[in-house]
Design an enzyme around this catalytic site. Structure first.
Site, PDB file in Angstrom:
ATOM      1  N   GLY A   1     -39.103  -9.652 -37.960  1.00  0.00           N
ATOM      2  CA  GLY A   1     -39.272  -8.084 -38.528  1.00  0.00           C
ATOM      3  C   GLY A   1     -37.807  -8.092 -39.020  1.00  0.00           C
ATOM      4  O   GLY A   1     -36.634  -8.657 -39.037  1.00  0.00           O
ATOM      5  N   CYS A   2     -37.895  -6.817 -39.884  1.00  0.00           N
ATOM      6  CA  CYS A   2     -36.676  -6.472 -40.579  1.00  0.00           C
ATOM      7  C   CYS A   2     -35.545  -6.108 -39.471  1.00  0.00           C
ATOM      8  O   CYS A   2     -34.393  -6.702 -39.782  1.00  0.00           O
ATOM      9  CB  CYS A   2     -36.989  -5.532 -41.644  1.00  0.00           C
ATOM     10  SG  CYS A   2     -37.681  -3.987 -40.929  1.00  0.00           S
ATOM     11  N   TYR A   3     -35.943  -5.402 -38.617  1.00  0.00           N
ATOM     12  CA  TYR A   3     -34.831  -4.916 -37.899  1.00  0.00           C
ATOM     13  C   TYR A   3     -34.473  -6.292 -36.759  1.00  0.00           C
ATOM     14  O   TYR A   3     -33.169  -6.704 -36.721  1.00  0.00           O
ATOM     15  CB  TYR A   3     -35.199  -3.610 -36.804  1.00  0.00           C
ATOM     16  CG  TYR A   3     -35.494  -2.353 -37.624  1.00  0.00           C
ATOM     17  CD1 TYR A   3     -34.371  -1.912 -38.470  1.00  0.00           C
ATOM     18  CD2 TYR A   3     -36.679  -1.645 -37.457  1.00  0.00           C
ATOM     19  CE1 TYR A   3     -34.664  -0.838 -39.221  1.00  0.00           C
ATOM     20  CE2 TYR A   3     -36.812  -0.547 -38.218  1.00  0.00           C
ATOM     21  CZ  TYR A   3     -35.931  -0.185 -39.074  1.00  0.00           C
ATOM     22  OH  TYR A   3     -36.017   1.224 -39.655  1.00  0.00           O
TER      23      TYR A   3
ATOM     24  N   THR B   1     -33.911  -9.015 -37.629  1.00  0.00           N
ATOM     25  CA  THR B   1     -33.161  -9.975 -38.299  1.00  0.00           C
ATOM     26  C   THR B   1     -31.929  -9.679 -38.150  1.00  0.00           C
ATOM     27  O   THR B   1     -30.995 -10.599 -38.021  1.00  0.00           O
ATOM     28  CB  THR B   1     -33.635  -9.874 -39.921  1.00  0.00           C
ATOM     29  OG1 THR B   1     -35.056 -10.461 -39.951  1.00  0.00           O
ATOM     30  CG2 THR B   1     -32.716 -10.944 -40.737  1.00  0.00           C
TER      31      THR B   1
ATOM     32  N   PHE C   1     -28.495  -5.627 -45.288  1.00  0.00           N
ATOM     33  CA  PHE C   1     -29.456  -6.399 -45.652  1.00  0.00           C
ATOM     34  C   PHE C   1     -30.444  -5.602 -46.473  1.00  0.00           C
ATOM     35  O   PHE C   1     -30.652  -4.397 -45.978  1.00  0.00           O
ATOM     36  CB  PHE C   1     -30.049  -7.425 -44.836  1.00  0.00           C
ATOM     37  CG  PHE C   1     -30.681  -7.239 -43.667  1.00  0.00           C
ATOM     38  CD1 PHE C   1     -31.962  -7.281 -43.469  1.00  0.00           C
ATOM     39  CD2 PHE C   1     -29.866  -6.640 -42.479  1.00  0.00           C
ATOM     40  CE1 PHE C   1     -32.636  -6.727 -42.300  1.00  0.00           C
ATOM     41  CE2 PHE C   1     -30.551  -6.272 -41.545  1.00  0.00           C
ATOM     42  CZ  PHE C   1     -31.861  -6.384 -41.434  1.00  0.00           C
TER      43      PHE C   1
END
EC number: 1.2.1.38
Length: 313
Positions: A116-118, A120, A288
């Site tokens: 998932g984005c968070y 990462t 990011f």
């Protein structure tokens, strides 16, 4: 010459469109696509899923599980960009830099689940420190993150960009107020935490990019642990990583703000360790692109590893 065939199931969503854009001009893979009228046809999707070499699933969780169930060809390999399989033991977690040898595991995997984005950013910061024993597993971790509205998927993008005055009126939308965000189990498991982290996410009124921060009280860490040691641990862990860099302490000390859009359009992750004047508190930071290293960029990086590109990690 035969090239590997890649099928993106869900190529009209935010992540799917980005992955398609990253792959469409490449000459080392062949994209298998369905006509618009057939994209939701279960039988045609099943045919495509079984005809490709690698399937990339850019679907809601339930649809991703359904897609995996369609696959009968044992040679087909899968990258799932949904959260459906991120804590499943029979799937390889698709964060190549998180541990030594993990890129090798991804390269040889049949099933890879994209982070998932968070998670990462959170796992990128926490896992090396926990593995080194600098941060106790039972440390009460609090995570705050702000993402561009594209992190909310197609619906959020449409709301912000189609003239929805109510959506655009809020410069910041803090959500997940029940403290049950679906990324919490993923962060806990892959970072190696003993307890659930406290996680407060938000969307900003800009399209993409994430800034994630984790405050650390040094008095709660083992004796002798300093901000400098935390930084040295991260710098050593990511020394050879192509897509992760750790800001020098001097640069972090001179920073006046963190720009969530600084790495947009890249697959890079920038970590920082910011130490206050008396050294008692540290702020860990990650910047990011939520559509890059937080989604489509990571998926293509994992694809490259699975295709044998050693430079991908």
């Amino acid at each position: 010459m035969s090239f590997p065939t890649v099928f993106i199931d869900g190529d009209q969503g935010t992540t799917g469109l980005q992955i398609h854009a990253r792959l469409r001009d490449r000459t080392d893979v062949r994209l298998l696509t369905l006509p618009a009228a057939e994209r939701k046809d279960a039988a045609r999707r099943a045919d495509a899923l079984n005809a490709c070499d690698i399937a990339i699933l850019c679907l809601p969780d339930a649809a991703a599980r359904e897609a995996v169930g369609f696959i009968r060809n044992p040679a087909v390999r899968v990258i799932d960009a949904s959260s459906a399989h991120r804590t499943q033991p029979d799937w390889v977690y698709g964060f190549p830099e998180m541990a030594d040898g993990h890129a090798h595991d991804i390269a040889h995997a049949k099933r890879v689940t994209n982070p998932g984005c968070y998670p990462t950013g959170a796992i990128g910061l926490l896992r090396p420190l926990l593995q080194a024993g600098l941060l106790p597993r039972d440390y009460p971790v609090s995570i705050h993150a702000v993402s561009g509205y594209s992190g909310g998927g197609r619906a959020a993008v449409d709301a912000f960009e189609s003239g929805d005055a109510a959506a655009r009126a809020l410069p910041l939308q803090v959500y997940g107020l029940a403290l049950e965000h679906k990324h919490v189990p993923e962060i806990r498991q892959h970072a190696g935490l003993a307890h659930r982290p406290f996680f407060v996410p938000a969307y900003g009124a800009y399209r993409q990019g994430i800034v994630l921060t984790i405050p650390i009280e040094l008095r709660l860490l083992p004796a002798g642990v300093t901000g400098e040691r935390l930084h040295a641990c991260l710098a050593h862990h990511y020394a050879d990583a192509r897509h992760v860099d750790v800001m020098p302490l001097a640069d972090a000390a001179a920073a006046t703000h963190l720009d969530p859009q600084a790495l947009n359009g890249t697959n890079d992750l920038r970590l920082g360790v910011l130490v206050n004047a008396d050294g008692g508190q540290v702020l860990l930071s990650a910047v990011f692109d939520n559509l890059g290293k937080g989604a489509s960029g990571a998926a293509v990086q994992n694809l490259d590893l699975m295709l044998g590109a050693r430079h991908a990690a």
